[in-house]
Design a protein around this motif. Structure first.
Motif, PDB file in Angstrom:
ATOM      1  N   UNK A 198      -4.334  15.389 -12.500  1.00 44.45           N
ATOM      2  CA  UNK A 198      -3.411  15.773 -11.447  1.00 44.45           C
ATOM      3  C   UNK A 198      -3.196  17.278 -11.476  1.00 44.45           C
ATOM      4  N   UNK A 199      -3.303  17.898 -10.299  1.00 42.94           N
ATOM      5  CA  UNK A 199      -3.155  19.350 -10.221  1.00 42.94           C
ATOM      6  C   UNK A 199      -1.699  19.791 -10.108  1.00 42.94           C
ATOM      7  N   UNK A 200      -0.816  18.873  -9.737  1.00 43.20           N
ATOM      8  CA  UNK A 200       0.590  19.237  -9.555  1.00 43.20           C
ATOM      9  C   UNK A 200       1.405  18.817 -10.778  1.00 43.20           C
ATOM     10  N   UNK A 201       2.639  19.288 -10.875  1.00 40.72           N
ATOM     11  CA  UNK A 201       3.510  18.857 -11.969  1.00 40.72           C
ATOM     12  C   UNK A 201       3.763  17.346 -11.909  1.00 40.72           C
ATOM     13  N   UNK A 202       3.943  16.755 -13.091  1.00 41.70           N
ATOM     14  CA  UNK A 202       4.196  15.312 -13.195  1.00 41.70           C
ATOM     15  C   UNK A 202       5.520  15.103 -13.925  1.00 41.70           C
ATOM     16  N   UNK A 203       6.402  14.307 -13.324  1.00 41.05           N
ATOM     17  CA  UNK A 203       7.656  13.905 -13.975  1.00 41.05           C
ATOM     18  C   UNK A 203       7.459  12.484 -14.464  1.00 41.05           C
ATOM     19  N   UNK A 204       7.687  12.262 -15.758  1.00 42.62           N
ATOM     20  CA  UNK A 204       7.546  10.933 -16.347  1.00 42.62           C
ATOM     21  C   UNK A 204       8.952  10.398 -16.625  1.00 42.62           C
ATOM     22  N   UNK A 251       5.056  17.373  -6.444  1.00 39.35           N
ATOM     23  CA  UNK A 251       5.475  16.731  -7.678  1.00 39.35           C
ATOM     24  C   UNK A 251       5.060  15.275  -7.636  1.00 39.35           C
ATOM     25  N   UNK A 252       4.487  14.772  -8.717  1.00 39.15           N
ATOM     26  CA  UNK A 252       4.144  13.360  -8.856  1.00 39.15           C
ATOM     27  C   UNK A 252       5.129  12.744  -9.841  1.00 39.15           C
ATOM     28  N   UNK A 253       5.804  11.683  -9.438  1.00 38.22           N
ATOM     29  CA  UNK A 253       6.784  11.015 -10.296  1.00 38.22           C
ATOM     30  C   UNK A 253       6.237   9.643 -10.651  1.00 38.22           C
ATOM     31  N   UNK A 254       6.150   9.359 -11.953  1.00 36.66           N
ATOM     32  CA  UNK A 254       5.659   8.070 -12.429  1.00 36.66           C
ATOM     33  C   UNK A 254       6.646   7.489 -13.431  1.00 36.66           C
ATOM     34  N   UNK A 309       0.859  -1.180   0.000  1.00 32.98           N
ATOM     35  CA  UNK A 309       0.000   0.000   0.000  1.00 32.98           C
ATOM     36  C   UNK A 309       0.897   1.231   0.000  1.00 32.98           C
ATOM     37  N   UNK A 310       0.616   2.154  -0.898  1.00 31.16           N
ATOM     38  CA  UNK A 310       1.408   3.375  -1.011  1.00 31.16           C
ATOM     39  C   UNK A 310       0.505   4.549  -0.681  1.00 31.16           C
ATOM     40  N   UNK A 311       0.890   5.320   0.321  1.00 33.52           N
ATOM     41  CA  UNK A 311       0.114   6.512   0.698  1.00 33.52           C
ATOM     42  C   UNK A 311       0.340   7.595  -0.340  1.00 33.52           C
ATOM     43  N   UNK A 312      -0.737   8.136  -0.867  1.00 35.62           N
ATOM     44  CA  UNK A 312      -0.629   9.215  -1.850  1.00 35.62           C
ATOM     45  C   UNK A 312      -1.300  10.461  -1.293  1.00 35.62           C
ATOM     46  N   UNK A 313      -0.875  11.592  -1.800  1.00 37.46           N
ATOM     47  CA  UNK A 313      -1.410  12.861  -1.321  1.00 37.46           C
ATOM     48  C   UNK A 313      -1.809  13.717  -2.506  1.00 37.46           C
ATOM     49  N   UNK A 314      -2.998  14.284  -2.436  1.00 38.01           N
ATOM     50  CA  UNK A 314      -3.436  15.167  -3.516  1.00 38.01           C
ATOM     51  C   UNK A 314      -2.774  16.537  -3.413  1.00 38.01           C
ATOM     52  N   UNK A 315      -2.043  16.778  -2.339  1.00 36.37           N
ATOM     53  CA  UNK A 315      -1.375  18.071  -2.180  1.00 36.37           C
ATOM     54  C   UNK A 315       0.127  17.955  -2.429  1.00 36.37           C
ATOM     55  N   UNK A 316       0.521  17.009  -3.263  1.00 35.82           N
ATOM     56  CA  UNK A 316       1.939  16.802  -3.548  1.00 35.82           C
ATOM     57  C   UNK A 316       2.490  17.970  -4.368  1.00 35.82           C
TER      58      UNK A 316
END
Length: 76
Positions: free
Chosen positions: A65-71, A44-47, A35-42
């Motif tokens: 996603x409202x925040x920047x995403x690094x792919x 940066x999201x890294x995938x 289980x990975x805890x995620x936050x909508x107030x991050x």
């Protein structure tokens, strides 16, 4: 090594339902569950990404996603 089933949870009803489903699937397959805890107030999201195109899941992440995403592409 057995690959785990990984599910992101944030406390919302739909993420709890996903965690329950994933737990059942992990039991059926005899796999570990992470289980990975995620936050909508991050900040940066890294995938990760495999292949040369963005799949439908990654497109959905980018759209919702409202925040920047690094792919990050795989090195294979």
């Amino acid at each position: 090594m057995m690959q785990p089933i990984v599910v992101g949870v944030d406390g919302a009803a739909h993420s709890r339902a996903a965690a329950v489903w994933a737990a059942g699937e992990a039991t059926l397959r005899g796999l570990p569950l992470h289980l990975v805890q995620v936050s909508s107030s991050a900040d940066l999201l890294v995938v990760g990404r495999s292949g040369t195109t963005l799949g439908p899941t990654l497109h959905a992440v980018l759209e919702h996603t409202a925040c920047p995403v690094a792919i990050v592409p795989s090195r294979s």
